[in-house]
Design an enzyme around this catalytic site. Structure first.
Site, PDB file in Angstrom:
ATOM      1  N   VAL A  11       1.142  14.706  -7.469  1.00 31.01           N
ATOM      2  CA  VAL A  11       2.096  14.548  -8.571  1.00 31.01           C
ATOM      3  C   VAL A  11       2.278  15.855  -9.331  1.00 31.01           C
ATOM      4  O   VAL A  11       3.405  16.281  -9.612  1.00 31.01           O
ATOM      5  CB  VAL A  11       1.632  13.425  -9.521  1.00 31.01           C
ATOM      6  CG1 VAL A  11       2.518  13.373 -10.769  1.00 31.01           C
ATOM      7  CG2 VAL A  11       1.650  12.083  -8.805  1.00 31.01           C
ATOM      8  N   ASP A  30      -5.536  24.065 -12.342  1.00 31.61           N
ATOM      9  CA  ASP A  30      -6.504  23.247 -11.620  1.00 31.61           C
ATOM     10  C   ASP A  30      -7.882  23.897 -11.735  1.00 31.61           C
ATOM     11  O   ASP A  30      -7.994  25.125 -11.751  1.00 31.61           O
ATOM     12  CB  ASP A  30      -6.111  23.109 -10.151  1.00 31.61           C
ATOM     13  CG  ASP A  30      -6.716  21.865  -9.514  1.00 31.61           C
ATOM     14  OD1 ASP A  30      -5.965  20.900  -9.270  1.00 31.61           O
ATOM     15  OD2 ASP A  30      -7.931  21.853  -9.263  1.00 31.61           O
ATOM     16  N   PHE A 152       7.718   8.520 -10.114  1.00 30.01           N
ATOM     17  CA  PHE A 152       8.177   7.548  -9.114  1.00 30.01           C
ATOM     18  C   PHE A 152       8.475   8.282  -7.808  1.00 30.01           C
ATOM     19  O   PHE A 152       9.559   8.151  -7.231  1.00 30.01           O
ATOM     20  CB  PHE A 152       9.419   6.808  -9.614  1.00 30.01           C
ATOM     21  CG  PHE A 152       9.199   6.042 -10.895  1.00 30.01           C
ATOM     22  CD1 PHE A 152       8.553   4.821 -10.884  1.00 30.01           C
ATOM     23  CD2 PHE A 152       9.620   6.554 -12.116  1.00 30.01           C
ATOM     24  CE1 PHE A 152       8.336   4.117 -12.064  1.00 30.01           C
ATOM     25  CE2 PHE A 152       9.416   5.858 -13.299  1.00 30.01           C
ATOM     26  CZ  PHE A 152       8.766   4.635 -13.279  1.00 30.01           C
ATOM     27  N   LEU A 153       7.515   9.078  -7.362  1.00 31.89           N
ATOM     28  CA  LEU A 153       7.711   9.905  -6.177  1.00 31.89           C
ATOM     29  C   LEU A 153       7.190   9.188  -4.934  1.00 31.89           C
ATOM     30  O   LEU A 153       6.081   8.672  -4.930  1.00 31.89           O
ATOM     31  CB  LEU A 153       6.963  11.238  -6.336  1.00 31.89           C
ATOM     32  CG  LEU A 153       7.270  12.052  -7.590  1.00 31.89           C
ATOM     33  CD1 LEU A 153       6.423  13.318  -7.610  1.00 31.89           C
ATOM     34  CD2 LEU A 153       8.750  12.387  -7.667  1.00 31.89           C
ATOM     35  N   GLU A 155       5.875   9.697  -1.205  1.00 34.44           N
ATOM     36  CA  GLU A 155       5.364  10.746  -0.330  1.00 34.44           C
ATOM     37  C   GLU A 155       6.284  10.884   0.882  1.00 34.44           C
ATOM     38  O   GLU A 155       6.679   9.898   1.485  1.00 34.44           O
ATOM     39  CB  GLU A 155       3.935  10.429   0.107  1.00 34.44           C
ATOM     40  CG  GLU A 155       2.958  10.453  -1.058  1.00 34.44           C
ATOM     41  CD  GLU A 155       1.517  10.283  -0.625  1.00 34.44           C
ATOM     42  OE1 GLU A 155       1.145  10.844   0.425  1.00 34.44           O
ATOM     43  OE2 GLU A 155       0.771   9.595  -1.338  1.00 34.44           O
ATOM     44  N   LYS A 207       5.563   1.477 -14.861  1.00 29.24           N
ATOM     45  CA  LYS A 207       5.062   2.091 -13.626  1.00 29.24           C
ATOM     46  C   LYS A 207       4.291   1.068 -12.787  1.00 29.24           C
ATOM     47  O   LYS A 207       4.519   0.918 -11.580  1.00 29.24           O
ATOM     48  CB  LYS A 207       4.175   3.286 -13.972  1.00 29.24           C
ATOM     49  CG  LYS A 207       3.381   3.860 -12.807  1.00 29.24           C
ATOM     50  CD  LYS A 207       4.267   4.439 -11.728  1.00 29.24           C
ATOM     51  CE  LYS A 207       3.427   5.066 -10.625  1.00 29.24           C
ATOM     52  NZ  LYS A 207       4.257   5.608  -9.539  1.00 29.24           N
ATOM     53  N   ASN A 211       5.431  -0.697  -9.052  1.00 25.18           N
ATOM     54  CA  ASN A 211       4.645  -0.577  -7.819  1.00 25.18           C
ATOM     55  C   ASN A 211       4.128  -1.922  -7.323  1.00 25.18           C
ATOM     56  O   ASN A 211       4.110  -2.187  -6.118  1.00 25.18           O
ATOM     57  CB  ASN A 211       3.472   0.383  -8.033  1.00 25.18           C
ATOM     58  CG  ASN A 211       3.886   1.828  -7.819  1.00 25.18           C
ATOM     59  OD1 ASN A 211       5.042   2.126  -7.517  1.00 25.18           O
ATOM     60  ND2 ASN A 211       2.958   2.748  -7.982  1.00 25.18           N
ATOM     61  N   HIS A 254      10.500  -4.195   5.558  1.00 21.62           N
ATOM     62  CA  HIS A 254      10.157  -3.873   6.945  1.00 21.62           C
ATOM     63  C   HIS A 254       8.705  -4.287   7.193  1.00 21.62           C
ATOM     64  O   HIS A 254       7.790  -3.804   6.518  1.00 21.62           O
ATOM     65  CB  HIS A 254      10.331  -2.382   7.222  1.00 21.62           C
ATOM     66  CG  HIS A 254      10.250  -2.053   8.682  1.00 21.62           C
ATOM     67  ND1 HIS A 254      11.331  -2.173   9.532  1.00 21.62           N
ATOM     68  CD2 HIS A 254       9.210  -1.658   9.450  1.00 21.62           C
ATOM     69  CE1 HIS A 254      10.966  -1.842  10.756  1.00 21.62           C
ATOM     70  NE2 HIS A 254       9.676  -1.526  10.744  1.00 21.62           N
ATOM     71  N   CYS A 263      -0.978   4.940  -4.045  1.00 23.92           N
ATOM     72  CA  CYS A 263      -0.459   4.224  -5.209  1.00 23.92           C
ATOM     73  C   CYS A 263      -0.653   2.714  -5.155  1.00 23.92           C
ATOM     74  O   CYS A 263      -1.345   2.146  -5.998  1.00 23.92           O
ATOM     75  CB  CYS A 263       1.030   4.543  -5.387  1.00 23.92           C
ATOM     76  SG  CYS A 263       1.367   6.269  -5.786  1.00 23.92           S
TER      77      CYS A 263
END
Length: 434
Positions: A11, A30, A152-153, A155, A207, A211, A254, A263
């Site tokens: 993120v 970091d 709301f990414l 991958e 959020k 999900n 699917h 997540c």
């Protein structure tokens, strides 16, 4: 404007890089010095299509930099984003917020002047209140606001999701903080992206609600797929038939071996725990978690049954190990349940994944890793497709027959056409199709 992004995980790195593409001065922080050094060399800690080029462009333009020095990054920043990990806590499944709270303490010590502290990490309802309390206790004189701005990414398509999102959710009741956030997302205002302003607690819940709803939708179609197999119906036609209803929608219908990733598993668990804590249990979500866990564990049985009831002494060729294509993320992947169960049942497992094998080797050490699909499948007794990378779709029936010792395919992502596979002489097992 100038922002600091605390955390260069999935993120933080994607969000920081995309903000810099908006023309904002971004410093990503970091504690892992090795990770920062690699980023200086444009070596990404994650696989995300297009990210390395975007990082390189913005570093070259002087808008994006990386450091281990949180104090210098936070000093004079207009906004500081907390994008650290919130893994599931052992024992109760709740989100572990220790990294979030530690970041809040360090930010409090480092910030100068009015600062907007933005929680980008996925956190349970009320976390923003606690972050605010931590900072006030440490710096009672400081001018700041704490804002919720969930990500709301997806991958594999995270850059596009950030640049062209369905919506941006911002939780704050401060006019001053709202102005700062509007400036940060000004580029998205210009393309008329819906910007949803709410209270902080509402934003935090959006959020999790989003999900868990998607996880529920996946689990629903998986259970419908099981019913289709019993009654002779086709789950793809069922999904199309209900997905054309605008109230339902076609996405996330699917069928497969169960959801995984960074997540859905942890967020469903965290919301279940929050709901129980507030004495408002979410029975549907509790069932989703249980059904999904059992589904992943049951997938190995499909392979055993396809091999006549036993895989002892047989070679299983596994294609795909990550939880989805276009990522190297192995977290809660169905392969982590399926592969060990096959090994325990006596199979020799060979596997290949285009991007995930570095991580997979740490989690699945008792198997053989191959360099490509061909070497994985050569003389194997059965092919098991777990992750639907595009390159696997190109493996036609003629090629598969030449590679495999026996024409047995267990397709857990419904990549191939059942009629074509049967016509070519394969024993073909898929999900929810006759």
């Amino acid at each position: 404007m100038r922002i600091a992004m605390i955390g260069t995980g999935y993120v933080g790195l994607v969000s920081g890089t995309c903000f810099s593409e908006f023309g904002i001065d971004v410093v990503c922080v970091d504690k892992d010095a090795a990770k920062i050094e690699k980023l200086h060399q444009n070596v990404m800690p994650i696989y995300e299509p297009g990210l390395d080029d975007l990082v390189a462009d913005n570093v070259k333009a002087g808008r994006l930099s990386f450091t281990t020095d949180l104090k210098s990054a936070v000093k004079d920043a207009d906004a500081v984003f907390i994008a650290v990990g919130t893994p599931s806590r052992r024992g109760d499944g709740h989100a572990d917020l220790s990294y979030v709270y530690a970041a809040a303490e360090e930010i409090a010590d480092a910030m100068t002047g009015y600062t907007v502290i933005v929680t980008k990490s996925t956190v349970p309802v009320g976390t923003g209140d606690e972050v605010e309390a931590i900072i006030k206790k440490r710096r009672p004189d400081a001018e700041f606001d704490v804002v919720s701005n969930p990500e709301f990414l997806r991958e594999g398509s995270a850059i596009n999701d950030f640049m062209r999102p369905d919506r941006v959710v911002i939780g704050t009741e401060s006019d001053r903080a709202r102005h700062v956030m509007k400036q940060l997302y000004r580029v998205l205002y210009l393309i008329e992206t819906p910007i949803v302003f709410t209270s902080r607690r509402t934003s935090e819940l959006i959020k999790y609600a989003g999900n868990t709803f998607l996880a529920t939708k996946i689990t629903f179609i998986n259970e419908i797929a099981d019913l289709c197999e019993k009654v002779g119906a086709d789950v793809h036609d069922v999904a199309k038939g209900i997905g054309l209803d605008g109230r339902i929608g076609k996405k996330f219908l699917h069928p497969g071996p169960g959801y995984g990733g960074s997540c859905f598993p942890k967020d469903t668990l965290a919301l279940v725990k929050t709901a129980r804590d507030y004495d408002a249990p979410l029975r549907i979500v509790e069932t989703v978690v249980d059904v999904n866990d059992k589904r992943k564990k049951a997938m190995a049985e499909r392979v055993v049954n396809a091999c006549g009831g036993s895989v002892t002494g047989k070679t299983v060729g596994v294609l795909g190990l990550t939880f989805k294509p276009n990522t190297d993320d192995m977290r809660d992947s169905p392969s982590l349940d399926i592969v060990p169960a096959l090994v325990e049942a006596g199979a020799t497992v060979r596997a290949f994944d285009p991007e995930g094998m570095h991580e997979a080797k740490k989690m699945l050490p008792a198997i053989t890793y191959c360099d490509d699909a061909q070497s994985t499948l050569k003389d194997a007794d059965v092919l098991v497709l777990i992750t639907e990378w595009n390159e696997f779709r190109a493996l036609g029936t003629d090629r598969l027959k030449k590679l495999l010792k026996a024409p047995v395919v267990v397709d857990l992502r419904n990549v191939w056409d059942p009629a074509e596979m049967r016509e070519a002489g394969f024993t073909y097992i898929s999900i929810g199709r006759p």
